[in-house]
Write an enzyme that holds these catalytic residues in place. Structure first.
Site, short mmCIF file in Angstrom:
data_model
loop_
_atom_site.label_atom_id
_atom_site.label_comp_id
_atom_site.label_asym_id
_atom_site.label_seq_id
_atom_site.Cartn_x
_atom_site.Cartn_y
_atom_site.Cartn_z
N HIS A 10 97.51 44.25 16.35
CA HIS A 10 98.07 44.47 15.01
C HIS A 10 99.36 45.25 15.25
O HIS A 10 99.32 46.41 15.66
CB HIS A 10 97.06 45.28 14.20
N VAL A 36 93.30 56.24 14.62
CA VAL A 36 92.34 55.76 15.61
C VAL A 36 91.09 56.65 15.65
O VAL A 36 90.01 56.20 16.01
CB VAL A 36 93.00 55.62 17.01
N MET A 42 89.48 50.52 15.08
CA MET A 42 90.85 50.65 15.60
C MET A 42 90.80 51.15 17.04
O MET A 42 90.22 52.19 17.32
CB MET A 42 91.65 51.60 14.72
N TYR A 73 89.76 47.78 8.97
CA TYR A 73 90.84 48.77 9.07
C TYR A 73 91.72 48.75 7.82
O TYR A 73 92.02 49.79 7.25
CB TYR A 73 91.67 48.46 10.32
N HIS A 76 89.93 50.31 4.92
CA HIS A 76 89.40 51.66 5.14
C HIS A 76 90.20 52.67 4.30
O HIS A 76 91.42 52.65 4.28
CB HIS A 76 89.48 52.03 6.62
#
Length: 105
Positions: A10, A36, A42, A73, A76
């Site tokens: 990504h 992260v 991630m 992700y 989130h």
């Protein structure tokens, strides 16, 4: 859905607005790197490189185990909150998700 399996990169290319101070950019880079620790799928890290073509000044790359991980992700709450702040500081953005391939000789 076989296409969803396997590593996904990504990559976000960014150009910050001229009025954004270097200290703010440093804090935004640290904030991205901290995602992260907050978003389980991630796997990547933030990378800053200057003088890219077309005015982009920074690259942020993350690695996920699958496209489902990328979707998790994106949805989130930690990412949504950070993205709202981060994107407001950008003049130009390009986002690419891709599956890395191995070159054979």
């Amino acid at each position: 859905m076989e296409e969803a399996k396997g590593l996904v990169k990504h990559m976000l290319l960014a150009r910050f607005k001229d009025e954004v101070q270097s200290e703010e950019i440093d804090q935004l880079i640290k904030g991205y790197a901290n995602l992260v620790n907050l978003v389980e799928p991630m796997k990547g890290r933030a990378v800053s490189i200057e003088n890219l073509h077309q005015g982009f000044t920074h690259i942020f790359e993350s690695t996920f185990e699958s496209t489902e991980g990328v979707a998790e992700y994106i949805a989130h709450p930690a990412h949504v909150e950070f993205a709202n702040l981060f994107l407001s500081h950008l003049d130009k953005v390009l986002l690419i998700d891709y599956k890395p391939t191995t070159l054979r000789s």
